[in-house]
Every structure is written in C-alpha cells, then in structure tokens.
Design a protein around this motif. Structure first.
Motif, PDB file in Angstrom:
ATOM      1  N   CYS A   1       8.514   7.534   1.682  1.00  0.00           N
ATOM      2  CA  CYS A   1       7.477   7.901   2.649  1.00  0.00           C
ATOM      3  C   CYS A   1       7.279   6.738   3.606  1.00  0.00           C
ATOM      4  CB  CYS A   1       6.164   8.229   1.934  1.00  0.00           C
ATOM      5  SG  CYS A   1       4.777   8.558   3.050  1.00  0.00           S
TER       6      CYS A   1
ATOM      7  N   CYS B   1      -8.149   2.253   6.554  1.00  0.00           N
ATOM      8  CA  CYS B   1      -6.758   2.501   6.170  1.00  0.00           C
ATOM      9  C   CYS B   1      -6.222   3.722   6.906  1.00  0.00           C
ATOM     10  CB  CYS B   1      -6.665   2.716   4.659  1.00  0.00           C
ATOM     11  SG  CYS B   1      -4.997   3.101   4.095  1.00  0.00           S
TER      12      CYS B   1
ATOM     13  N   LEU C   1       0.818  -1.201   0.000  1.00  0.00           N
ATOM     14  CA  LEU C   1       0.000   0.000   0.000  1.00  0.00           C
ATOM     15  C   LEU C   1       0.863   1.267   0.000  1.00  0.00           C
ATOM     16  CD1 LEU C   1      -2.985   0.817   0.059  1.00  0.00           C
ATOM     17  CD2 LEU C   1      -2.877   0.793   2.544  1.00  0.00           C
ATOM     18  N   GLY C   2       1.853   1.317   0.862  1.00  0.00           N
ATOM     19  CA  GLY C   2       2.755   2.469   0.923  1.00  0.00           C
ATOM     20  C   GLY C   2       3.880   2.405  -0.079  1.00  0.00           C
ATOM     21  N   ARG C   3       4.007   1.253  -0.826  1.00  0.00           N
ATOM     22  CA  ARG C   3       4.977   1.065  -1.912  1.00  0.00           C
ATOM     23  C   ARG C   3       6.407   1.079  -1.407  1.00  0.00           C
ATOM     24  NH1 ARG C   3       2.727  -1.729  -4.386  1.00  0.00           N
ATOM     25  NH2 ARG C   3       3.940  -1.428  -6.289  1.00  0.00           N
TER      26      ARG C   3
ATOM     27  N   ASN D   1      -2.733   4.200   6.623  1.00  0.00           N
ATOM     28  CA  ASN D   1      -1.410   4.304   6.027  1.00  0.00           C
ATOM     29  C   ASN D   1      -1.318   5.627   5.268  1.00  0.00           C
ATOM     30  OD1 ASN D   1       0.919   4.046   4.345  1.00  0.00           O
ATOM     31  ND2 ASN D   1       0.780   1.808   4.486  1.00  0.00           N
TER      32      ASN D   1
ATOM     33  N   CYS E   1       0.916   6.923   3.592  1.00  0.00           N
ATOM     34  CA  CYS E   1       1.659   6.924   2.331  1.00  0.00           C
ATOM     35  C   CYS E   1       0.859   6.316   1.186  1.00  0.00           C
ATOM     36  CB  CYS E   1       2.973   6.165   2.496  1.00  0.00           C
ATOM     37  SG  CYS E   1       4.083   6.855   3.744  1.00  0.00           S
ATOM     38  N   ALA E   2      -0.407   5.924   1.454  1.00  0.00           N
ATOM     39  CA  ALA E   2      -1.188   5.221   0.445  1.00  0.00           C
ATOM     40  C   ALA E   2      -1.576   6.134  -0.715  1.00  0.00           C
ATOM     41  CB  ALA E   2      -2.433   4.610   1.085  1.00  0.00           C
ATOM     42  N   LYS E   3      -1.740   7.440  -0.460  1.00  0.00           N
ATOM     43  CA  LYS E   3      -2.140   8.376  -1.509  1.00  0.00           C
ATOM     44  C   LYS E   3      -1.009   9.340  -1.831  1.00  0.00           C
ATOM     45  CE  LYS E   3      -7.095   8.306  -0.422  1.00  0.00           C
ATOM     46  NZ  LYS E   3      -8.276   9.134  -0.046  1.00  0.00           N
ATOM     47  N   SER E   4      -0.649   9.381  -3.100  1.00  0.00           N
ATOM     48  CA  SER E   4       0.350  10.340  -3.604  1.00  0.00           C
ATOM     49  C   SER E   4       1.653  10.275  -2.815  1.00  0.00           C
ATOM     50  CB  SER E   4      -0.214  11.765  -3.571  1.00  0.00           C
ATOM     51  OG  SER E   4      -1.413  11.848  -4.304  1.00  0.00           O
ATOM     52  N   ASN E   5       1.998   9.062  -2.362  1.00  0.00           N
ATOM     53  CA  ASN E   5       3.253   8.859  -1.627  1.00  0.00           C
ATOM     54  C   ASN E   5       3.356   9.773  -0.404  1.00  0.00           C
ATOM     55  OD1 ASN E   5       5.715   7.449  -1.288  1.00  0.00           O
ATOM     56  ND2 ASN E   5       6.866   9.158  -2.176  1.00  0.00           N
ATOM     57  N   GLY E   6       2.180  10.130   0.169  1.00  0.00           N
ATOM     58  CA  GLY E   6       2.173  10.977   1.353  1.00  0.00           C
ATOM     59  C   GLY E   6       2.700  12.375   1.106  1.00  0.00           C
TER      60      GLY E   6
END
Length: 649
Positions: free
Chosen positions: A645, A630, A448-450, A632, A634-639
């Motif tokens: 992130c 959720c 999710l956070g990549r 996390n 960092c899940a959207k736009s790498n935080g």
C-alpha cells in the motif's frame, strides 16, 4: 592491504594468514604501556587512541599509524584523490580543492603567466577580473555588485587601508566574496600582497592574521575572532541610511554607538561615556503628545515607547513589535505567540519548555543517535554521551545507509558487500534479510504505512517494499518513481503526511517532493545547489535541511520551498547522512571519519561527537516528529490492500 590495527589481532584477515605471522616477542622489544583503548607506536612508548589509525594524520613519529591503510574504492563516475577520498570525476581540474589535499588540482596544467583560473576551470586574463563583464562562465571574476563596491569604498585602494575597513565592507555577502575574487585590500587571486594566512572563499581573516572565520559570523553579536575584529565597526553599519537603529525606542543612542535607557538621559549625570546624554536642550520641558512617555534629551523632548513597541514614523505613537515574525527562530525554538508588547513561546506535544522560556526539549527517554561506522552500528545518547555497539563487527559487511522502525524497534540498513537490505531487532536480537540484489544510496522507513523506500542513483529510481517482507529468493518490491529522475541520492519521509523528499545530484541538482505513491511531484528547490548529499527533516520547525558536499554548506528551507537559508561552513567536506534533533544538526563526515554537530540555526558550536577507525555512513535520530493530522491512508489495515500500500494523501 589490510589495516595495520588488524595485524596480530588473532584473526587471519589476509588470505594467506600473513597478518598473523611473526607475532611473537620480536615485535614487542619495547614493553607495552598502553591501555586496552590505545595503540602503541612500534619501538616507542608513545600511545595513540585506536581511532587515530588511518585518519590521514601522522600521529606516530615514523608514520606507522598511516601505513597499510585500506583503500576505499570509488564508485563509477568518481575519481580517487591522493588521500583516498572519492570525488566526482568532473570536479577534477575545476579550480577548487575538492579533495582537501589539492591532488585533484595538482594534476592540472597551470594557467599561463598573466592569467587566473575561474572556479569552473577556465583561464582568463588577469586584466579581465572585475571589469563588470562575466568572462568566467560562472561569473566568479565579477563577484562585486556596484552597491557592494560602493560599500567597500576605500578597500579598493589597497594602499595603507586598515583591515577593519575591509571587514566592515565584508559584511555584505557579495563584498565578502570579492575579498577572494576581485582583490579587495590585496587579498585577490593573482595579486601580490596577500596575507600569510590563506582563508577559503567562504571565510574572512581576522585582523591579527591568526585565524579565519565564516562570513556569516561577521557582526552577529558574538566575538569569533580571538581579537574580536569580526565585531568591530558593526554599530556604524547599523546607523547607515535605510538600516534600523541599533537602539530600541526606549533607549537613547550615545555618541560612541552604545545605548542608554532613556530614563537616565538629562538626569544631571554623564551616563554616556562621551557625555552626550547631558547638556544641550535638556532643560526644554516635555509638552509633546506622546502615546507612551516623553523624556528630555540634549536634542529636545523625545517620545519613547515601552519595551516590545517601536516608535511610529510620526514620532508620537507606538506600534507593537511582532517578535515572532521579525525574530523568527531566534524568538522561540518551536511555537511563538505574539501579544501586545511581548510574546510567549510554546512547545508541541512530546516536548517541554525549558526555564529560559524559549527552548523546547524532548520528554521521555533520552534521544539516541544511531550511526554506522564501516561494519559496526553504534548508538550514542545525545545527553549522556553513552555509547553502545548494537551490531557487532563483521569485517565482511559494510553498513551503509540506515533507518529505524519505531513500531517494531528494528534497525534496517543497506549492506554493500551482499547488495541487500538487512534488519535486526533491538528487543529480542532477531535479524534477517528484507530484499537482495539491490544497490541503494539511501533507505528510509515509513513506520506508519509499514513500507521501506530506497533510492537507486545509477538506475534513476525510487523503490519500495513491505517492512514485513521475507526474502524467499524472488525480489518483492515495486518501482515508485522512474524515468525523469537525475541521480536520486538522499531520501527522507514524512509518514504522517504521506510525503517523501529526495535530492538529485546529476547535471541539474535539485530537491524534490512527492506523495509516497510517487504522484504529485514538484521541485522544492533548484537554485544554489551543488551536490546535496544529505537531507534531514525538522518537523517542529517545518523545515528541511541539506548538506552540500560541492559547496561546503548547510542549507535549510520551509517545506513549501520558501525561507531558504544557506551557511557556508568550511568543515562540511564529505557529508553522507544527516539528522536534526531539538536545536542541533548532526551529520556523518566521511572525509574526517567523524560524526559532527552544530547549532541548526547559526552553524556555530561545532562539536566532534564520534571519531572511529573507518568511515561513518548512515545516521539517524529516531523520533516520531510533530503530531500533525495523519493523512497516511495506509496507516489503518494496510489501506485495504492485500500486499503493498503506497499512501496518496
């Protein structure tokens, strides 16, 4: 040395090519009668499966299948056993057979006559066993509490005592332990009269002396001994003061320990085997103010409650039984809702309730088990059993720990030979290197956070890098945690919540939790651990599982550290990685060169799913887990970060 299966396989594995010399007909004096999946023992017509090569069991009569097997090098701080298994160096001469072939104890000087060895290695006088004082540093000479000794009763006098009496006493965990340390019924260390069958400390012998069963299986309602002796005397135990009656409130207890529906009592027919349901005060009419029903009995009128209720202490009113609380996972595999007189089970999104009304199964595609065996990466369907090689064999590489990216459908693994973390895609077959110059005991993907996390036990660190990083000759990763970590080993992530869990196998083993940026660390569990080498999360049940190599056990706890359950299972010998899917726990067993499965709650129904030529290491069952909210970041736009992130929910 090279494996004997590589001899005459068409590829020069020895630097001088000698493994491909003299491969002519003089090696084939006996015509081959084996198929493509089997190997022929030289000079015979005997065929064995290829996975029985170098499995430490002599399958060919002359032992050819165990000759020239590759040596498994041990890591610093480890010691190599005679059977090539690696154990921690400090386990040598600790009084426990950690190798499995006793070679770690054969090298030790025996205790002098009249003395016995404690589990921690110290020799003490035989007379100091069971003297109510801890003479061994670990207390292994005093396993029995006064309550357990009292429960054991006649077992302390080993003359003419029935084995069943010992089995009943052994239902108390401490009394079972005392079978082996304090000599109940003559089974103790350093005492004569021991039975021919030698059971591990975590098991007890069946009455017929032909097998051992785990102590947790005593009186669990299932006959594990062939003679059923593990279930003998269990009804009497349930009748002891302070213990719940074996019969429910709508049932009548017969004299032989069986239960009879109350509607059959005092009906003029002897339904109990001993006739105890008739006679006596059966003729006395029911005039009690029972909340539900009243029935006559030989002891006089009694109140009974409908199923799902129990009789209150006043003997008249009925109380609802909360099956969800009292039965735990025995009621429902996932969610449980208590209703008056009953309960109902439910499933989380992505699961389907089976017709039995208790068990939840994953919907959608068949769940797959990914496992690394030496230099191969395999997949196995958990329902069909279909196996497929995902990563072709490359003898120069060793696939160690692995994890899977659910988003890009990539598998990542630690390559020990090149000290790098590599990846390969499932869809288009692309592959690459994420980072080089690292050594890791375990890797884990935050899909999710990549990010990808890994532990470095030697350095005492947890590190992370971006999943999309491209190796350009300069390491691009960050140290997430450092300093006070005591040999971090296994690592699992909870991406939706932004949390990570890891085990430490140093001088003070423990299970830890922190946010994915390394903050808010706290100890999840620090008691009752030996060497927890494999962790797995089971989010539907909100539990964390671990396999302990030192204690040969499977443990689990809620994610807040409460509700700890430990099963001592003798076949847990050298676990490396673990995964939980639906009702099963899977793990890779290096000592037995196999992947095994047991029921996650009981530890029963052990199945060997996979056995190959080579040690299995990394293992995963890719699932997204339960759909909790959720957190996390960092899940959207790498935080909002330009590079790495790390979530801090």
């Amino acid at each position: 040395c090279v494996s004997s299966s590589w001899r005459c396989d068409g590829a020069a594995d020895c630097p001088d090519g000698s493994d491909e010399q003299d491969c002519g007909c003089k090696c084939c004096s006996v015509p081959s009668v084996c198929g493509a999946k089997k190997v022929q023992c030289p000079g015979t017509h005997h065929c064995i499966p290829h996975w029985e090569l170098c499995d430490r069991h002599q399958d060919c009569e002359d032992g050819w299948d165990e000759e020239g097997c590759p040596q498994q090098p041990c890591l610093p701080g480890q010691w190599q056993c005679r059977n090539r298994v690696c154990i921690m160096a400090e386990w040598k001469c600790n009084g426990i057979d950690d190798c499995g072939d006793s070679s770690d104890e054969d090298v030790c000087a025996p205790c002098p006559p009249g003395m016995v060895r404690c589990d921690e290695g110290k020799c003490i006088l035989e007379s100091l066993m069971c003297n109510d004082e801890d003479d061994c540093l670990d207390g292994t000479d005093e396993r029995v509490t006064s309550h357990a000794l009292q429960a054991a009763g006649p077992c302390l006098d080993s003359g003419g005592v029935r084995e069943a009496d010992c089995l009943v006493a052994g239902l108390l965990a401490s009394a079972v332990r005392s079978f082996h340390s304090c000599g109940l019924c003559g089974h103790g260390v350093g005492h004569e009269g021991s039975p021919p069958l030698s059971c591990p400390r975590t098991h007890v012998p069946c009455r017929d002396g032909t097998e051992c069963v785990a102590q947790e299986y005593m009186c669990d309602g299932e006959k594990d001994c062939a003679d059923g002796s593990d279930e003998d005397g269990c009804a009497q135990l349930c009748d002891t003061p302070g213990q719940p009656t074996p019969c429910q409130s709508h049932e009548y207890p017969c004299g032989l320990g069986t239960c009879l529906n109350a509607s059959l009592v005092c009906n003029g027919r002897q339904d109990c085997g001993d006739g105890s349901d008739e006679g006596g005060n059966c003729s006395v009419p029911c005039q009690r103010s029972c909340a539900h029903l009243c029935y006559p009995s030989p002891q006089g009128p009694r109140c009974w409650c409908d199923p799902g209720y129990r009789l209150a202490e006043d003997g008249l009113s009925c109380m609802d039984i909360d099956e969800c609380t009292e039965w735990g996972e025995g009621a429902c595999s996932q969610t449980c809702l208590n209703v008056p007189g009953s309960y109902s089970c439910g499933c989380l999104p992505g699961y389907l309730l089976l017709p039995d009304g208790h068990v939840c199964k994953l919907t959608g595609p068949e769940p797959m088990l990914l496992v690394a065996v030496q230099s191969e990466l395999l997949s196995r369907g958990l329902r069909s059993g279909h196996e497929e090689v995902l990563l072709p064999t490359d003898k120069d590489h060793v696939v160690f720990s692995l994890d899977y990216d659910l988003v890009d459908r990539k598998v990542f693994w630690m390559d020990l030979a090149t000290e790098s973390i590599r990846w390969q895609g499932f869809d288009v077959g692309k592959k690459g290197t994420l980072v080089k110059g690292v050594r890791s005991d375990c890797i884990a993907v935050d899909w999710l956070g990549r990010n990808l996390y890994w532990t470095d036990g030697a350095a005492g660190q947890v590190l992370a890098t971006r999943l999309g990083a491209v190796w350009r000759g300069i390491p691009e990763y960050t140290v997430v945690m450092d300093g006070d970590l005591d040999r971090p080993h296994s690592l699992v992530l909870q991406p939706l919540a932004g949390l990570l869990y890891w085990s430490e196998v140093g001088s003070h083993p423990r299970l830890m939790e922190a946010t994915m940026d390394g903050s808010r660390r706290h100890v999840l569990l620090a008691q009752g651990l030996g060497w927890p080498t494999a962790l797995a999360l089971d989010l539907p049940s909100w539990r964390i599982f671990w396999l302990d190599e030192k204690l040969s056990s499977v443990g689990s706890a809620r994610l807040d550290g409460t509700g700890v359950k430990v099963l001592q299972l003798g076949w847990v010998q050298s676990p490396f990685a673990a995964a939980v899917c639906e009702g099963h726990l899977y793990w890779s067993e290096r000592k037995a060169w196999s992947v095994q499965r047991v029921d996650k709650t009981s530890g029963k129904n052990r199945t060997v799913l996979l056995k190959r030529h080579g040690q299995p290491h990394g293992l995963q069952v890719p699932t997204r887990g339960s759909p909790e909210p959720c957190t996390n970041g960092c899940a959207k736009s790498n935080g909002g970060c330009a590079q790495l992130c790390l979530p801090n929910p």
